[in-house]
Design an enzyme around this catalytic site. Sequence first.
Site, PDB file in Angstrom:
ATOM      1  N   LYS A 177       0.880  -1.173   0.000  1.00  0.00           N
ATOM      2  CA  LYS A 177       0.000   0.000   0.000  1.00  0.00           C
ATOM      3  C   LYS A 177       0.911   1.213   0.000  1.00  0.00           C
ATOM      4  O   LYS A 177       1.401   1.657   1.044  1.00  0.00           O
ATOM      5  CB  LYS A 177      -0.872  -0.018   1.263  1.00  0.00           C
ATOM      6  CG  LYS A 177      -2.234   0.649   1.123  1.00  0.00           C
ATOM      7  CD  LYS A 177      -2.177   2.119   0.826  1.00  0.00           C
ATOM      8  CE  LYS A 177      -1.862   2.967   2.033  1.00  0.00           C
ATOM      9  NZ  LYS A 177      -1.599   4.387   1.673  1.00  0.00           N
ATOM     10  N   GLU A 226       9.644   1.649  10.925  1.00  0.00           N
ATOM     11  CA  GLU A 226      10.616   2.740  10.774  1.00  0.00           C
ATOM     12  C   GLU A 226       9.810   4.027  10.902  1.00  0.00           C
ATOM     13  O   GLU A 226       9.046   4.372   9.995  1.00  0.00           O
ATOM     14  CB  GLU A 226      11.312   2.687   9.405  1.00  0.00           C
ATOM     15  CG  GLU A 226      12.047   1.385   9.111  1.00  0.00           C
ATOM     16  CD  GLU A 226      13.315   1.192   9.928  1.00  0.00           C
ATOM     17  OE1 GLU A 226      13.655   2.087  10.729  1.00  0.00           O
ATOM     18  OE2 GLU A 226      13.943   0.137   9.783  1.00  0.00           O
ATOM     19  N   GLU A 265       8.762  16.511  15.573  1.00  0.00           N
ATOM     20  CA  GLU A 265       9.269  16.351  14.208  1.00  0.00           C
ATOM     21  C   GLU A 265       8.513  17.301  13.272  1.00  0.00           C
ATOM     22  O   GLU A 265       7.286  17.318  13.240  1.00  0.00           O
ATOM     23  CB  GLU A 265       9.059  14.905  13.729  1.00  0.00           C
ATOM     24  CG  GLU A 265       9.637  14.674  12.341  1.00  0.00           C
ATOM     25  CD  GLU A 265       9.336  13.280  11.781  1.00  0.00           C
ATOM     26  OE1 GLU A 265       8.180  12.833  11.879  1.00  0.00           O
ATOM     27  OE2 GLU A 265      10.268  12.658  11.241  1.00  0.00           O
TER      28      GLU A 265
HETATM   29  P1  NAD Z   1       2.271   8.575   7.325  1.00  0.00           P
HETATM   30  O1  NAD Z   1       2.395   7.827   8.590  1.00  0.00           O
HETATM   31  O2  NAD Z   1       1.299   9.689   7.260  1.00  0.00           O
HETATM   32  O3  NAD Z   1       1.861   7.600   6.128  1.00  0.00           O
HETATM   33  C1  NAD Z   1       2.658   6.493   5.788  1.00  0.00           C
HETATM   34  C2  NAD Z   1       1.774   5.436   5.170  1.00  0.00           C
HETATM   35  O4  NAD Z   1       0.859   4.962   6.141  1.00  0.00           O
HETATM   36  C3  NAD Z   1       0.939   5.925   3.993  1.00  0.00           C
HETATM   37  O5  NAD Z   1       0.919   4.918   3.009  1.00  0.00           O
HETATM   38  C4  NAD Z   1      -0.431   6.112   4.627  1.00  0.00           C
HETATM   39  O6  NAD Z   1      -1.494   5.997   3.706  1.00  0.00           O
HETATM   40  C5  NAD Z   1      -0.453   4.973   5.616  1.00  0.00           C
HETATM   41  N1  NAD Z   1      -1.378   5.131   6.738  1.00  0.00           N
HETATM   42  C6  NAD Z   1      -1.738   6.268   7.367  1.00  0.00           C
HETATM   43  N2  NAD Z   1      -2.578   5.981   8.387  1.00  0.00           N
HETATM   44  C7  NAD Z   1      -2.748   4.635   8.407  1.00  0.00           C
HETATM   45  C8  NAD Z   1      -3.505   3.737   9.214  1.00  0.00           C
HETATM   46  N3  NAD Z   1      -4.242   4.165  10.235  1.00  0.00           N
HETATM   47  N4  NAD Z   1      -3.435   2.418   8.932  1.00  0.00           N
HETATM   48  C9  NAD Z   1      -2.681   1.954   7.925  1.00  0.00           C
HETATM   49  N5  NAD Z   1      -1.953   2.763   7.115  1.00  0.00           N
HETATM   50  C10 NAD Z   1      -1.975   4.087   7.355  1.00  0.00           C
HETATM   51  O7  NAD Z   1       3.748   9.042   6.965  1.00  0.00           O
HETATM   52  P2  NAD Z   1       4.186   9.980   5.751  1.00  0.00           P
HETATM   53  O8  NAD Z   1       3.663  11.345   6.038  1.00  0.00           O
HETATM   54  O9  NAD Z   1       3.851   9.312   4.477  1.00  0.00           O
HETATM   55  O10 NAD Z   1       5.779   9.973   5.892  1.00  0.00           O
HETATM   56  C11 NAD Z   1       6.479  10.866   6.698  1.00  0.00           C
HETATM   57  C12 NAD Z   1       6.846  10.225   8.012  1.00  0.00           C
HETATM   58  O11 NAD Z   1       7.579   9.038   7.749  1.00  0.00           O
HETATM   59  C13 NAD Z   1       7.748  11.066   8.883  1.00  0.00           C
HETATM   60  O12 NAD Z   1       7.329  10.972  10.222  1.00  0.00           O
HETATM   61  C14 NAD Z   1       9.129  10.418   8.733  1.00  0.00           C
HETATM   62  O13 NAD Z   1      10.000  10.606   9.813  1.00  0.00           O
HETATM   63  C15 NAD Z   1       8.737   8.989   8.575  1.00  0.00           C
HETATM   64  N6  NAD Z   1       9.793   8.245   7.900  1.00  0.00           N
HETATM   65  C16 NAD Z   1      10.567   7.393   8.645  1.00  0.00           C
HETATM   66  C17 NAD Z   1      11.609   6.704   8.038  1.00  0.00           C
HETATM   67  C18 NAD Z   1      12.497   5.786   8.836  1.00  0.00           C
HETATM   68  O14 NAD Z   1      13.254   5.040   8.240  1.00  0.00           O
HETATM   69  N7  NAD Z   1      12.430   5.799  10.154  1.00  0.00           N
HETATM   70  C19 NAD Z   1      11.844   6.864   6.675  1.00  0.00           C
HETATM   71  C20 NAD Z   1      11.034   7.740   5.947  1.00  0.00           C
HETATM   72  C21 NAD Z   1       9.994   8.417   6.574  1.00  0.00           C
END
Ligand code: NAD
Length: 501
Positions: free
Chosen positions: A193, A269, A405
């Site tokens: 997804k 992550e 963050e």
């Molecule tokens: P997000 O958590 O908003 O979304 C990530 C994914 O999760 C998307 O595909 C989204 O549709 C899905 N999602 C959202 N809510 C969900 C739920 N309730 N159930 C299942 N899936 C759900 O994150 P983002 O805004 O896409 O990415 C940015 C974040 O990612 C930042 O916090 C960043 O630090 C983190 N990040 C971490 C790493 C790492 O390696 N630690 C790497 C890249 C990004």
Amino acid sequence: MTLHGTDLRAESPTVPALPSLKNYVGGRFVEGGRPFEVRNPATGEIHALVHEADAAIVDAAVAAAEAALKGDWGHMPLAKRRHMLNAIADGIEARFDDFLEAEIADTGKPYSLAHHLDIPRGAANFRVFADVVAGLATETFEQDTPDGGKALNYAVRKPLGVVGIISPWNLPLLLMTWKAAPAMACGNAVVVKPSEETPSTTTLLGEVMSAVGLPDGAFNVVHGFGPDSAGELLTRHPGVRAITFTGETRTGKEIMTAAAANVKALSFELGGKNAAIVFADADLDAAVSGLARAVFLNTGQVCLAPERIYVERPVLDAFVDGLKKKAEALKPGLPHDDSVDFGPLISDEHREKVLGYYQLAVDEGATVITGGGTPTLEGPAAGGYFVEPTIWTGLAHDSRTCREEIFGPVCAVIPFDTEEEVVRLANDSDYGLASSVWTSNLSRAHRVGQAMEVGISWVNCWFLRDLRTPFGGVKMSGIGREGGVHSIDFYSEPSNICIKL
Ligand code: NAD
């Protein structure tokens, strides 16, 4: 770019044709429920329409994955599976420009960045894990038994089953394949997804999977959002054995709750509030250049980016001056303009969030060294979601701006006086993903590098990655490690066989 599917707007003569992205289920592209739009963040224009997966499509994707595990994919010999992974990497490289344009359209990032980082790493991930699984060893123990005999114990690695992959938008192909490649290398079938903001390269990868002859159902894509959509459907699905997720910590908590229903394995992550430390004995030019890259690469939308930079007081002014010059030299604009090295944020919503922190920092007493607003751009980029690279001083270490963050091109520079003090400040965070320490003192490099409460501690560098090393966060930055055999440890289940001799 030739994305698979028909144009959802084709019946309207007045609306220009847009690519439509379908779900990829059991080796076929299938339409979904309501379509949603994807915008190019560099212009704000809609560039694709996506078929959202409903419950029936998610069910079908999981069923197709289960069937693949019982069929050709599950029975494929390791050598052939490795060959398949290398063929997928070849397939990405053969359509390099399609992937590049798709990634740029979704993210708005500079062409040069996607060209050097996102797409090559997308292919490399499959090659790396094809190699990693070739050399795996398992444990063997000969045991004395109570009756004076012997027993032989040995472990075999088995796939987990159906693995759900939920990926973010900042490095879409890179981070998704970082999970799909090891999961598939271990023989799992995956349902991906991708982020609703960046669905294009994952859809293209479905085309590559078909082209290389991957058995149907080994790789599936379901499009949609998180709550009440494909993301949540996947995390609640009883047929999914594991969820591997990269994204916000808040989302990780929601997934953890949903995944508890059938005790899925979880690899997370998550977010970060990373610290960098610059000691007065550091090579200051190197520290300024290295940390300018760290703060502003991908417009700060890198989980590893430092948003807190602690600088030893004697070099504070020189460091801030140097970083300011670097920030002000960045040129925002459209991805295909060769002179542009600074892209937009991913969405208007995210820009509002980042600008909210720009205001909060001022309210919390920051001195704005540079930036703090939005640039004035002309032409199509005027509709893009750009903000200025921003540096603050004068913020208290425990201000909200320094604890939460932001995920934008911004950092707070904070002075310190002693090593003991700065280690305490750097570690005083709910997060623990990465750190970057700059010093020319060898003992200090080891001492402070090891003292950082993070999963990845860099010294005199940042974002230097050997893909065999453990990658992941501590505290609220994640659970588990990815990379090399560490990924294999998550995506496979060692089963012990005990034979009485
Ligand atoms: P997000 O958590 O908003 O979304 C990530 C994914 O999760 C998307 O595909 C989204 O549709 C899905 N999602 C959202 N809510 C969900 C739920 N309730 N159930 C299942 N899936 C759900 O994150 P983002 O805004 O896409 O990415 C940015 C974040 O990612 C930042 O916090 C960043 O630090 C983190 N990040 C971490 C790493 C790492 O390696 N630690 C790497 C890249 C990004």
